[in-house]
Write an enzyme that holds these catalytic residues in place. Sequence first.
Site, PDB file in Angstrom:
ATOM      1  N   HIS A 187      40.887  42.657  44.735  1.00 27.66           N
ATOM      2  CA  HIS A 187      40.464  41.665  43.739  1.00 27.66           C
ATOM      3  C   HIS A 187      41.055  40.293  44.031  1.00 27.66           C
ATOM      4  O   HIS A 187      42.215  40.197  44.438  1.00 27.66           O
ATOM      5  CB  HIS A 187      40.938  42.079  42.335  1.00 27.66           C
ATOM      6  CG  HIS A 187      40.255  43.282  41.802  1.00 27.66           C
ATOM      7  ND1 HIS A 187      40.682  44.557  42.075  1.00 27.66           N
ATOM      8  CD2 HIS A 187      39.165  43.412  41.000  1.00 27.66           C
ATOM      9  CE1 HIS A 187      39.887  45.414  41.460  1.00 27.66           C
ATOM     10  NE2 HIS A 187      38.961  44.758  40.806  1.00 27.66           N
ATOM     11  N   GLU A 220      44.589  39.512  42.867  1.00 30.94           N
ATOM     12  CA  GLU A 220      45.754  39.952  43.654  1.00 30.94           C
ATOM     13  C   GLU A 220      46.215  38.848  44.610  1.00 30.94           C
ATOM     14  O   GLU A 220      47.260  38.971  45.241  1.00 30.94           O
ATOM     15  CB  GLU A 220      45.400  41.202  44.457  1.00 30.94           C
ATOM     16  CG  GLU A 220      45.096  42.411  43.576  1.00 30.94           C
ATOM     17  CD  GLU A 220      44.503  43.558  44.371  1.00 30.94           C
ATOM     18  OE1 GLU A 220      45.269  44.235  45.074  1.00 30.94           O
ATOM     19  OE2 GLU A 220      43.270  43.754  44.316  1.00 30.94           O
ATOM     20  N   SER A 265      37.109  49.855  38.336  1.00 29.37           N
ATOM     21  CA  SER A 265      38.267  50.570  37.792  1.00 29.37           C
ATOM     22  C   SER A 265      37.870  51.868  37.113  1.00 29.37           C
ATOM     23  O   SER A 265      37.001  51.872  36.239  1.00 29.37           O
ATOM     24  CB  SER A 265      38.973  49.691  36.746  1.00 29.37           C
ATOM     25  OG  SER A 265      39.390  48.486  37.306  1.00 29.37           O
ATOM     26  N   HIS A 309      42.165  52.560  41.275  1.00 29.80           N
ATOM     27  CA  HIS A 309      41.365  52.287  42.473  1.00 29.80           C
ATOM     28  C   HIS A 309      41.893  53.123  43.630  1.00 29.80           C
ATOM     29  O   HIS A 309      43.054  53.000  44.003  1.00 29.80           O
ATOM     30  CB  HIS A 309      41.467  50.809  42.860  1.00 29.80           C
ATOM     31  CG  HIS A 309      40.752  49.902  41.918  1.00 29.80           C
ATOM     32  ND1 HIS A 309      39.450  49.522  42.102  1.00 29.80           N
ATOM     33  CD2 HIS A 309      41.146  49.315  40.782  1.00 29.80           C
ATOM     34  CE1 HIS A 309      39.078  48.724  41.112  1.00 29.80           C
ATOM     35  NE2 HIS A 309      40.091  48.588  40.296  1.00 29.80           N
ATOM     36  N   ALA A 337      34.353  47.338  35.444  1.00 29.29           N
ATOM     37  CA  ALA A 337      34.768  47.460  34.049  1.00 29.29           C
ATOM     38  C   ALA A 337      34.774  46.043  33.485  1.00 29.29           C
ATOM     39  O   ALA A 337      35.180  45.113  34.175  1.00 29.29           O
ATOM     40  CB  ALA A 337      36.160  48.062  33.978  1.00 29.29           C
ATOM     41  N   ASN A 396      36.140  47.431  26.554  1.00 33.34           N
ATOM     42  CA  ASN A 396      36.803  46.876  25.364  1.00 33.34           C
ATOM     43  C   ASN A 396      35.937  45.748  24.810  1.00 33.34           C
ATOM     44  O   ASN A 396      35.142  45.157  25.537  1.00 33.34           O
ATOM     45  CB  ASN A 396      38.186  46.315  25.753  1.00 33.34           C
ATOM     46  CG  ASN A 396      38.081  45.309  26.889  1.00 33.34           C
ATOM     47  OD1 ASN A 396      37.969  45.688  28.059  1.00 33.34           O
ATOM     48  ND2 ASN A 396      38.099  44.043  26.550  1.00 33.34           N
ATOM     49  N   MET A 401      36.439  40.527  36.280  1.00 32.25           N
ATOM     50  CA  MET A 401      37.178  39.859  37.365  1.00 32.25           C
ATOM     51  C   MET A 401      36.695  40.286  38.751  1.00 32.25           C
ATOM     52  O   MET A 401      37.474  40.276  39.712  1.00 32.25           O
ATOM     53  CB  MET A 401      38.676  40.161  37.212  1.00 32.25           C
ATOM     54  CG  MET A 401      39.242  39.834  35.841  1.00 32.25           C
ATOM     55  SD  MET A 401      40.950  40.356  35.681  1.00 32.25           S
ATOM     56  CE  MET A 401      41.211  40.175  33.903  1.00 32.25           C
ATOM     57  N   SER A 402      35.420  40.668  38.841  1.00 35.72           N
ATOM     58  CA  SER A 402      34.931  41.125  40.156  1.00 35.72           C
ATOM     59  C   SER A 402      33.427  40.915  40.264  1.00 35.72           C
ATOM     60  O   SER A 402      32.835  40.135  39.510  1.00 35.72           O
ATOM     61  CB  SER A 402      35.258  42.616  40.353  1.00 35.72           C
ATOM     62  OG  SER A 402      34.474  43.399  39.474  1.00 35.72           O
ATOM     63  N   HIS A 427      45.245  47.138  30.237  1.00 38.59           N
ATOM     64  CA  HIS A 427      44.739  47.784  31.450  1.00 38.59           C
ATOM     65  C   HIS A 427      44.586  49.305  31.285  1.00 38.59           C
ATOM     66  O   HIS A 427      43.636  49.901  31.778  1.00 38.59           O
ATOM     67  CB  HIS A 427      45.653  47.450  32.635  1.00 38.59           C
ATOM     68  CG  HIS A 427      45.099  47.887  33.954  1.00 38.59           C
ATOM     69  ND1 HIS A 427      43.883  47.427  34.430  1.00 38.59           N
ATOM     70  CD2 HIS A 427      45.565  48.742  34.893  1.00 38.59           C
ATOM     71  CE1 HIS A 427      43.630  47.985  35.601  1.00 38.59           C
ATOM     72  NE2 HIS A 427      44.639  48.784  35.911  1.00 38.59           N
TER      73      HIS A 427
HETATM   74  N1  HPA Z   1      38.289  40.575  30.319  1.00 36.96           N
HETATM   75  C1  HPA Z   1      38.251  40.415  31.649  1.00 36.96           C
HETATM   76  N2  HPA Z   1      38.151  41.440  32.479  1.00 36.96           N
HETATM   77  C2  HPA Z   1      38.041  42.678  31.971  1.00 36.96           C
HETATM   78  C3  HPA Z   1      38.069  42.910  30.584  1.00 36.96           C
HETATM   79  C4  HPA Z   1      38.206  41.791  29.706  1.00 36.96           C
HETATM   80  O1  HPA Z   1      38.234  41.899  28.468  1.00 36.96           O
HETATM   81  N3  HPA Z   1      37.944  44.255  30.396  1.00 36.96           N
HETATM   82  C5  HPA Z   1      37.848  44.807  31.631  1.00 36.96           C
HETATM   83  N4  HPA Z   1      37.915  43.864  32.590  1.00 36.96           N
END
Ligand code: HPA
Length: 295
Positions: free
Chosen positions: A104, A107, A49, A82, A134, A256, A232-233, A268
């Site tokens: 992903h 999805e 991302s 993306h 990310a 984050n 998540m990837s 997001h």
């Molecule tokens: N959790 C899961 N996936 C993420 C996060 C998160 O805090 N930040 C970016 N992708």
Amino acid sequence: MTEDLPTLADGIHGRELDRRISAAAAAIEQRLATAPALARPRVVAVLGSGMGGVGELLDDEPRVMIPYRELPNIPGAGVEGHAGELLAGMVGEIPMIILSGRAHPYEGYSHREATLLLRAVLVLGPEIVVLTNAAGGLNPDYEPGDLMLLTDHLNLSGDNPLLGPNLDRFGPRFPPMVDAYDPALRQAALEAAERTGVSLRQGVYVMLSGPAYETRAEMRMYRSLGADAVGMSTVHETMVARHAERRVLAFSLITNKATDDIEEGANHEEVIEVGRAGAGRLVTLLGDLLPRLRE
Ligand code: HPA
């Protein structure tokens, strides 16, 4: 390959999966034939991302760009941040493919479907796979904007791209995953970080299916299991690359904090924004590292 068994819900496995990969690979090969220097990529990178800026690494000429929607059987990358395009070009003397955007699992794609494009590119023979994502920082020392080199992973996503009849042409039924993140490439990345002054952390990434971000209890649990970053990837891509015995290098950009003392959870927009800002340092690091991967 053993006979297809109708056991997997998406119907995309065994011969059907192999057929779809071959059709996508043939379409990519046909487009790359217009620029012969690019026909045999050595490196493929998948961008997370907000990291589209990594495309700047490619020389202006020759270049080939293929939107995913022009390739057969490739799920579109429908998430903000993306681009959904395959870029081929040279980084110095190294022909490279950049997959800007990925499908992903959150999805709704199975891991087999979500890795179909990467496998199609693997058919063209790249030895090195660079994955970026990310991620949330579970390690309390991590701050938004930090870059982390993956040393290992936990697959807690609930799926595996290698489920189903084995695709023997890629690799064995039971592939090892020890040292999945290539120790020599990791060392080269640390040296590139040193040369460029980009600070690089090292840690374990846990993949979850998402799309919900974690509860505080989940953050504590993943941390206690030994993970430093959560996302998540990536892990499904590592598994297909290692199945095919390619060398993998992967980076998380911490967008984050994901520690149980945060005031509010990730969103997001923040992930995309910090992703864009941090991508510059990833470009600097890869710009130093990739041209050295000649041998
Ligand atoms: N959790 C899961 N996936 C993420 C996060 C998160 O805090 N930040 C970016 N992708």
